[in-house]
Design a protein around this motif. Structure first.
Motif, PDB file in Angstrom:
ATOM      1  N   SER A  57      -8.240  13.346 -11.789  1.00  0.00           N
ATOM      2  CA  SER A  57      -8.824  11.670 -11.628  1.00  0.00           C
ATOM      3  C   SER A  57      -7.848  10.589 -13.114  1.00  0.00           C
ATOM      4  N   SER A  58      -7.857  11.056 -14.392  1.00  0.00           N
ATOM      5  CA  SER A  58      -7.212  10.511 -14.966  1.00  0.00           C
ATOM      6  C   SER A  58      -5.564  10.282 -14.700  1.00  0.00           C
ATOM      7  N   VAL A  59      -5.610  11.578 -14.401  1.00  0.00           N
ATOM      8  CA  VAL A  59      -3.577  12.188 -14.039  1.00  0.00           C
ATOM      9  C   VAL A  59      -3.523  11.217 -12.803  1.00  0.00           C
ATOM     10  N   ILE A  60      -3.813  10.881 -11.746  1.00  0.00           N
ATOM     11  CA  ILE A  60      -2.920  10.322 -10.626  1.00  0.00           C
ATOM     12  C   ILE A  60      -3.411   9.029 -11.396  1.00  0.00           C
ATOM     13  N   VAL A  61      -4.483   8.233 -12.047  1.00  0.00           N
ATOM     14  CA  VAL A  61      -4.400   6.837 -12.122  1.00  0.00           C
ATOM     15  C   VAL A  61      -3.100   6.587 -13.327  1.00  0.00           C
ATOM     16  N   ALA A  62      -3.364   7.459 -14.570  1.00  0.00           N
ATOM     17  CA  ALA A  62      -2.279   7.022 -14.994  1.00  0.00           C
ATOM     18  C   ALA A  62      -0.680   7.281 -14.892  1.00  0.00           C
ATOM     19  N   TYR A  63      -0.017   8.415 -13.182  1.00  0.00           N
ATOM     20  CA  TYR A  63       1.185   8.306 -12.714  1.00  0.00           C
ATOM     21  C   TYR A  63       0.885   6.235 -12.024  1.00  0.00           C
ATOM     22  N   TYR A 122       0.788  -1.094   0.599  1.00  0.00           N
ATOM     23  CA  TYR A 122       0.533  -0.390  -0.315  1.00  0.00           C
ATOM     24  C   TYR A 122       0.629   1.505   0.031  1.00  0.00           C
ATOM     25  N   TYR A 123       2.175   0.937   0.442  1.00  0.00           N
ATOM     26  CA  TYR A 123       2.518   2.393   0.556  1.00  0.00           C
ATOM     27  C   TYR A 123       3.390   2.773  -0.931  1.00  0.00           C
ATOM     28  N   LEU A 124       3.530   2.391  -1.502  1.00  0.00           N
ATOM     29  CA  LEU A 124       4.006   1.941  -3.320  1.00  0.00           C
ATOM     30  C   LEU A 124       3.164   2.918  -3.478  1.00  0.00           C
ATOM     31  N   PHE A 125       2.018   1.834  -3.304  1.00  0.00           N
ATOM     32  CA  PHE A 125       0.382   2.046  -4.567  1.00  0.00           C
ATOM     33  C   PHE A 125       0.024   3.938  -3.654  1.00  0.00           C
ATOM     34  N   LEU A 126       0.539   4.485  -2.751  1.00  0.00           N
ATOM     35  CA  LEU A 126      -0.386   5.346  -2.079  1.00  0.00           C
ATOM     36  C   LEU A 126       1.318   6.489  -2.862  1.00  0.00           C
ATOM     37  N   PHE A 127       2.810   6.213  -2.622  1.00  0.00           N
ATOM     38  CA  PHE A 127       3.447   6.936  -2.800  1.00  0.00           C
ATOM     39  C   PHE A 127       3.471   7.712  -4.009  1.00  0.00           C
ATOM     40  N   VAL A 128       3.520   6.662  -5.067  1.00  0.00           N
ATOM     41  CA  VAL A 128       3.334   7.181  -6.253  1.00  0.00           C
ATOM     42  C   VAL A 128       2.438   8.043  -6.988  1.00  0.00           C
ATOM     43  N   ALA A 129       1.249   8.165  -5.897  1.00  0.00           N
ATOM     44  CA  ALA A 129      -0.084   8.817  -6.255  1.00  0.00           C
ATOM     45  C   ALA A 129       0.525  10.239  -5.663  1.00  0.00           C
ATOM     46  N   LEU A 130       0.644  10.168  -4.501  1.00  0.00           N
ATOM     47  CA  LEU A 130       1.200  11.242  -3.290  1.00  0.00           C
ATOM     48  C   LEU A 130       2.041  12.038  -3.865  1.00  0.00           C
ATOM     49  N   ILE A 131       2.787  12.032  -4.816  1.00  0.00           N
ATOM     50  CA  ILE A 131       4.066  12.714  -4.747  1.00  0.00           C
ATOM     51  C   ILE A 131       2.849  13.393  -5.925  1.00  0.00           C
ATOM     52  N   PRO A 132       3.208  12.827  -6.915  1.00  0.00           N
ATOM     53  CA  PRO A 132       2.311  13.873  -7.699  1.00  0.00           C
ATOM     54  C   PRO A 132       1.227  14.666  -7.410  1.00  0.00           C
ATOM     55  N   TRP A 133       0.285  14.375  -6.628  1.00  0.00           N
ATOM     56  CA  TRP A 133      -1.212  15.312  -6.129  1.00  0.00           C
ATOM     57  C   TRP A 133      -0.238  15.724  -5.391  1.00  0.00           C
ATOM     58  N   LEU A 134       0.531  16.090  -4.341  1.00  0.00           N
ATOM     59  CA  LEU A 134       1.252  17.205  -3.525  1.00  0.00           C
ATOM     60  C   LEU A 134       1.416  17.604  -4.507  1.00  0.00           C
ATOM     61  N   PHE A 135       2.030  17.949  -5.819  1.00  0.00           N
ATOM     62  CA  PHE A 135       2.526  19.057  -6.528  1.00  0.00           C
ATOM     63  C   PHE A 135       1.080  20.337  -6.590  1.00  0.00           C
ATOM     64  N   PHE A 136       0.404  18.896  -7.488  1.00  0.00           N
ATOM     65  CA  PHE A 136      -1.478  19.677  -7.589  1.00  0.00           C
ATOM     66  C   PHE A 136      -1.573  20.307  -6.961  1.00  0.00           C
ATOM     67  N   SER A 137      -2.071  19.929  -5.722  1.00  0.00           N
ATOM     68  CA  SER A 137      -2.324  20.730  -4.078  1.00  0.00           C
ATOM     69  C   SER A 137      -1.450  22.201  -4.342  1.00  0.00           C
ATOM     70  N   SER A 138      -0.532  21.609  -4.488  1.00  0.00           N
ATOM     71  CA  SER A 138       0.443  23.072  -3.712  1.00  0.00           C
ATOM     72  C   SER A 138       0.204  23.749  -4.437  1.00  0.00           C
ATOM     73  N   SER A 139       0.112  23.544  -5.943  1.00  0.00           N
ATOM     74  CA  SER A 139      -0.143  24.824  -6.988  1.00  0.00           C
ATOM     75  C   SER A 139      -1.355  25.688  -6.760  1.00  0.00           C
ATOM     76  N   LEU A 140      -2.461  24.867  -6.558  1.00  0.00           N
ATOM     77  CA  LEU A 140      -3.854  25.590  -5.741  1.00  0.00           C
ATOM     78  C   LEU A 140      -3.355  26.167  -4.838  1.00  0.00           C
ATOM     79  N   GLY A 141      -3.336  25.441  -3.311  1.00  0.00           N
ATOM     80  CA  GLY A 141      -3.416  26.209  -2.476  1.00  0.00           C
ATOM     81  C   GLY A 141      -2.510  26.856  -2.226  1.00  0.00           C
TER      82      GLY A 141
END
Lengths: 258, 419
Positions: free
Chosen positions: A208-214, A62-81
């Motif tokens: 959704s599509s972006v994270i799924v692709a990552y 699970y930690y890998l499952f999460l990690f590969v999506a979390l890093i791209p997400w953090l980029f997006f969320s910090s860009s927005l926030g």
């Protein structure tokens, strides 16, 4: 077109601001630049504890499952926030000197992007050390999805940062939006866990599509589906065009509103 | 781009600001109370048009809030006009905000790169200018120290050095020459003269009429958002100063009118406080004291080549008064006493027994002072030196000359080269 030419002429300013942001961000803290890596690793630790130790979900590694999506997400969320207030933060500069205003959100998103690149190095290291490994055939799609995500983040930041100049609420509102958005994007769970009924809504979420692709590329080690990529590209372009147009309209009165 | 020969064209530009009496930026304030938010629409520029030729040096003058700084902001494209258009041909560097984007923790050298990039320079262009910039800032020893360790003077020097070395075609300057120590200011002016000679178009906004006169070819006088006059700098500056003096005189006269009540020994207006507009026991008062030029006109600006007279008109309130002394003084704007005399020193006796009012004329040779604003002091005192009516600053006037000398005075001198 004129604007694009001008932005190109000011490319050195973008580099400088990105450099200044990256170098200046952790100045004065004891761990300094290491925070770029520590912060996402700590988040990973917390999520893994909650979702794989306490609420056992049965996802393998699970930690890998999460990690590969979390890093791209953090980029997006910090860009927005953080990006919402990026023009407000540079109010002094904006009020007193001329430059193409797009430079500020552009360099903000770029600096977040560079951060993600650095974090991805850690992701690769973890994938290799854990024995999960990397697939070259899948990896060639990685730059494509990264560019798509960059375009998407840039479009959103252009849109939000320019509105925030006029309406400060947006900045405060964004932190809630970003949190909700994270839970409604398959970051901590897989898209296959989403109930059939809700799936159309998830398809409307460009992230959704972006994270799924990552996750396809890094976790499942397979090429993302063409439909996933296409949806992401279309969303990204639409958001960028809208963001750009809105920014274009609003930027003329920045100096007066700030 | 056009080959019109103009660096700047401003056509029928209007600009107004909404001045919110209570500025609200949150959604609540914007929507719910939108009707309650009061604002005034203040028209700052009303139909401004002018053109600046390539290589010209133009000064924008006017009193505070007349719109000259707004005009400059429109030229830099920080703001956009509501109506009308502005065409700027060439790379613009503005010395409006110095040190934009400086990061305190980064070194002087790194900050040069950041700051110059904000002016739109590429890395290659900055590399080429780096040595010039460092040399101009005189910060060679400190250039690799973080900017936060700099004194404010060093900071400004670095910032100015970057801005002036951008190699712009058009330089826009707003009241910044008051920075740095005197040496550095001189250096800045030298550099600006150099740029001027090199054909850079310069637009300068300042209160300082002297700078405009010595540095600019042309001046545009903006008054209440409109162009009042646009001509050679020397001409505009003189009319502008004369006008400003008139405005001031009107104000002083108003104040005087308020205080010129009928004489009464117990009047509260009798003050001996030397800080008030005028003070004294008011047994005799000055009704007017005018500067008259050789053409016989009352003026507030005189040429340093022409004689003039001071014409006093006084009134006697106390019939028991026998003799008065009338005095005058000239101060420069910093309060330096340049000249002073009175009737007693000149052995003139003014007998006022039984008189109601009278006039005195004081003839003056040309006042050999440099172009500047001066203060006229005038007074009536009793024979025992008790002040009757004493104005520390009766009025301000300008002395105008075309001399390029420096110091306080102008006088006839000659250089001869000895073989």
């Amino acid at each position: 077109m004129q604007v694009l030419k001008e932005i190109y002429a000011y490319r050195e300013m973008i580099f400088s601001l990105v450099k200044r942001d990256l170098r200046g961000r952790y100045k004065g803290s004891a761990l300094g630049f290491a925070w770029t890596f520590i912060s996402p690793l700590l988040q990973l630790g917390v999520y893994t504890l909650v979702f794989s130790v306490i609420m056992r979900n049965g996802i393998k590694d699970y930690y890998l499952f999460l990690f590969v999506a979390l890093i791209p997400w953090l980029f997006f969320s910090s860009s927005l926030g953080g990006g919402a207030g990026c023009i407000r933060q540079q109010a002094d500069m904006t009020k007193k000197i001329y430059f193409p205003r797009e430079v500020i959100p552009l360099s903000y998103v770029t600096s977040q992007f560079v951060n993600m690149l650095l974090s991805l190095v850690v992701v690769f290291a973890v994938l290799l050390v854990s024995g999960k490994g990397l697939s070259i055939n899948a990896l060639i799609y990685l730059p494509i999805i990264m560019i798509i995500e960059y375009v998407l983040a840039l479009g959103m930041t252009l849109l939000i940062s320019s509105i925030t100049v006029y309406l400060r609420d947006v900045e405060y509102f964004m932190s809630i939006i970003v949190m909700a958005w994270q839970f409604l994007t398959p970051v901590m769970y897989g898209i296959d866990m989403v109930p059939e009924k809700l799936l159309p809504f998830f398809k409307l979420n460009p992230m959704s599509s972006v994270i799924v692709a990552y996750r396809d590329i890094l976790y499942y080690k397979q090429a993302p589906q063409l439909s996933t990529l296409l949806t992401a590209i279309i969303f990204a372009i639409v958001v960028l065009v809208v963001g750009f147009k809105v920014f274009e309209r609003l930027k003329k009165h920045f100096a007066e509103e700030l | 781009m056009s080959d019109s020969g103009y660096a700047i064209e401003v056509n029928n530009v209007y600009k107004s600001f909404k001045v919110y009496l209570d500025k609200g930026n949150t959604l609540k304030e914007r929507s719910i109370f939108s009707r309650r938010r009061k604002y005034q629409n203040r028209e700052v520029l009303k139909n401004i048009s002018f053109k600046v030729k390539k290589g010209e040096t133009v000064g924008l003058i006017g009193h505070n809030g007349c719109g000259k700084s707004t005009t400059l902001k429109l030229l830099t494209r920080i703001m956009y006009p509501d109506r009308g258009d502005i065409i700027v041909d060439g790379r613009v560097s503005s010395l409006i905000e110095l040190g934009a984007g400086f990061h305190p923790d980064m070194s002087g050298r790194e900050n040069i790169y950041i700051n110059a990039s904000i002016f739109g320079l590429t890395k290659k262009e900055i590399d080429e200018r780096l040595d010039d910039i460092i040399a101009f800032s005189e910060l060679e020893e400190f250039i690799d120290n973080p900017v936060r360790t700099y004194s404010s003077g060093m900071y400004m020097r670095l910032a100015f050095a970057v801005a002036i070395n951008v190699n712009a075609d058009i330089l826009l300057i707003d009241e910044i020459l008051s920075v740095g120590d005197e040496n550095f200011q001189v250096k800045c002016f030298e550099k600006m003269r150099e740029l001027k000679a090199a054909g850079v178009t310069i637009v300068l906004v300042t209160h300082d009429a002297g700078t405009v006169k010595t540095f600019c070819d042309r001046a545009i006088w903006i008054n209440d958002g409109e162009i009042k006059a646009d001509d050679k700098a020397i001409k505009i500056v003189d009319t502008y100063l004369a006008y400003m003096n008139e405005v001031r005189m009107e104000y002083i006269n108003e104040q005087k009118a308020k205080s010129q009540k009928p004489y009464d020994e117990n009047d509260e207006d009798i003050t001996m406080d030397p800080n008030s507009l005028h003070f004294g026991n008011r047994k005799a008062v000055i009704l007017s004291c005018n500067i008259i030029n050789k053409e016989g006109e009352g003026v507030s600006a005189i040429s340093s080549d022409d004689p003039f007279i001071l014409k006093y008109h006084y009134k006697i309130n106390d019939p028991s008064l026998e003799e008065i002394i009338i005095g005058m003084g000239i101060f420069n704007i910093d309060g330096l006493w340049i000249y002073g005399t009175n009737t007693q020193l000149a052995n003139i006796h003014i007998d006022v027994k039984g008189k109601k009012e009278g006039q005195v004329i004081f003839e003056c040779e040309p006042l050999r002072l440099l172009t500047n604003k001066y203060i006229l002091q005038c007074s009536i005192i009793e024979i025992d030196s008790t002040p009757c009516d004493y104005y520390n600053e009766y009025s301000q006037f300008n002395v105008v000359n075309s001399s390029k000398e420096s110091g306080f005075i102008t006088y006839q001198t000659n250089w001869k080269v000895v073989e």
